[in-house]
Design a protein around this motif. Structure first.
Motif, short mmCIF file in Angstrom:
data_model
loop_
_atom_site.label_atom_id
_atom_site.label_comp_id
_atom_site.label_asym_id
_atom_site.label_seq_id
_atom_site.Cartn_x
_atom_site.Cartn_y
_atom_site.Cartn_z
N UNK A 13 0.83 -1.21 0.00
CA UNK A 13 0.00 0.00 0.00
C UNK A 13 0.87 1.25 0.00
N UNK A 14 1.86 1.29 0.89
CA UNK A 14 2.71 2.48 0.96
C UNK A 14 3.64 2.59 -0.25
N UNK A 15 3.94 1.46 -0.86
CA UNK A 15 4.81 1.49 -2.04
C UNK A 15 4.08 1.98 -3.27
N UNK A 16 2.84 1.53 -3.47
CA UNK A 16 2.17 1.81 -4.73
C UNK A 16 0.69 2.16 -4.64
N UNK A 17 0.11 2.15 -3.43
CA UNK A 17 -1.35 2.29 -3.35
C UNK A 17 -1.88 3.52 -2.68
N UNK A 18 -1.05 4.50 -2.38
CA UNK A 18 -1.51 5.69 -1.64
C UNK A 18 -2.42 6.54 -2.53
N UNK A 19 -3.64 6.81 -2.01
CA UNK A 19 -4.62 7.59 -2.76
C UNK A 19 -4.56 9.05 -2.31
N UNK A 20 -4.67 9.93 -3.28
CA UNK A 20 -4.56 11.36 -2.99
C UNK A 20 -5.90 11.93 -2.54
N UNK B 165 8.72 1.74 -3.63
CA UNK B 165 9.76 0.87 -3.08
C UNK B 165 9.99 -0.30 -4.01
N UNK B 166 11.24 -0.74 -4.12
CA UNK B 166 11.50 -1.91 -4.96
C UNK B 166 11.32 -3.19 -4.13
N UNK B 167 11.44 -4.33 -4.77
CA UNK B 167 11.18 -5.62 -4.13
C UNK B 167 12.09 -5.84 -2.93
N UNK B 168 13.37 -5.56 -3.07
CA UNK B 168 14.30 -5.77 -1.97
C UNK B 168 13.98 -4.85 -0.79
N UNK B 169 13.61 -3.62 -1.07
CA UNK B 169 13.28 -2.68 0.00
C UNK B 169 12.03 -3.12 0.75
N UNK B 170 11.03 -3.59 0.03
CA UNK B 170 9.81 -4.06 0.69
C UNK B 170 10.10 -5.27 1.57
N UNK B 171 10.91 -6.18 1.06
CA UNK B 171 11.26 -7.37 1.85
C UNK B 171 12.07 -6.99 3.09
#
Length: 346
Positions: free
Chosen positions: A295-302, A317-323
């Protein structure tokens, strides 16, 4: 001293001993503040005592607090789940109807000094307790009947008298519950051992990278060693707040403040024990830690009240950062907290 005077004095002494046994004084309790925590600030005219805390623990697990004598506070706040319940919207209440909001975890409540419930609708733990006690879909208790039920238990009569030098009242019920909940301190996770440089306190490279990312991207709201600022934020879950059904419970802090700047703002939960308290958010819509990070990587609604620290669309965030973030969040689990006998059902 003649014999008659000696006998009279002996009677007085014995009477004093007997009275002390029947009506002992309560013992003051000093909250053990972890060395890396801030000092708690609360002024509720409810000084903590060992007897008040133990009474609160009994009440917390007692189904007499509900109208049907089947629901206790622990029905929605299980110790094994860091005093959360593991479901999005509980049906554990008297009516069996799903609640409109997710049951929050009870962790480090002594520091919750800026309102409770997801919108801050109660001032402190004492006032908060009246909500679930009387709510139709929760415990639905008639408070006059509750007092009658508790008075029918001799042990409760004695314990209330000892803890508060008073009879059983609804005021003393919520004061005891609040005292117990303030002892629910969690500060013994793998992260804490690392922070305090104690034996075994090591984090892996991935966990350290996650800590760094959390400090950079999350600690604007999940701040200090409490991992919460006890404030209210719009974290981009929704963009439309026109739904005013169900007493406006979806409006966030605005429901209490009537300030348009508070639309969609909800209380920041702690990240401590977050791996145990799924699902997440005020309505339990996100099932896993991975869902939250996504959600915080790609789903934040304005929207007009979106927190200024959050970019609309997400942090990318990329995959490694999320993990790495998820790996670090799991180090905040306090395994001793969820089995501590001081918090178990007496």
């Amino acid at each position: 001293m003649n014999l008659r005077q000696a006998i009279f004095l002996l009677i007085l002494v014995c009477a004093g001993c007997s009275k002390k046994e029947i009506d002992p004084e309560s013992q003051a309790y000093s909250l053990p503040v972890p060395e890396h925590f801030p000092q708690p600030v609360f002024d509720t005219q409810n000084p903590m005592t060992r007897e008040g805390i133990e009474l609160g623990r009994m009440l917390f697990y007692d189904v007499r607090l509900s109208a049907n004598n089947k629901v206790s506070c622990a029905s929605c706040h299980e110790q094994a789940l860091a005093f959360s319940d593991g479901v999005a919207l509980s049906k554990a209440g008297v009516s069996g109807t799903p609640l409109l909001r997710h049951s929050p975890a009870l962790i480090n409540m002594a520091w919750a000094n800026n309102g409770l419930f997801w919108d801050g609708g109660s001032t402190n733990l004492e006032s908060q307790a009246f909500g679930p006690l009387t709510a139709h879909d929760e415990m639905a208790q008639n408070l006059f009947e509750l007092i009658d039920e508790l008075n029918a238990v001799p042990e409760y009569v004695t314990r209330f008298k000892t803890a508060f030098a008073d009879e059983i009242t609804t005021r003393n019920v919520v004061k005891a519950l609040a005292q117990f909940q303030r002892t629910l301190i969690s500060a013994n996770s793998e992260y804490d051992q690392f922070k305090l440089k104690k034996a075994g306190g090591t984090l892996s490279d991935v966990e350290l990278r996650g800590l760094e990312l959390v400090q950079q991207k999350c600690q604007g709201c999940h701040s200090s060693e409490l991992f919460t600022d006890n404030e209210y934020h719009n974290n981009g879950l929704d963009a439309d707040f026109s739904n005013t059904e169900y007493e406006g419970v979806f409006l966030g802090r605005y429901r209490i403040s009537y300030n348009l700047a508070d639309l969609g703002k909800f209380r920041t939960p702690t990240l401590r024990n977050v791996a145990l308290t799924a699902p997440y958010m005020h309505d339990g819509r996100l099932a896993s830690l991975e869902d939250v990070v996504e959600h915080y990587a790609n789903g934040i609604k304005n929207s007009g009240t979106l927190d200024e620290r959050l970019p609309a669309g997400g942090m990318k965030l990329n995959k490694d950062e999320k993990e790495a973030i998820v790996a670090f969040l799991k180090t905040l689990t306090d395994y001793q907290f969820v089995v501590d006998p001081k918090f178990k059902q007496p």
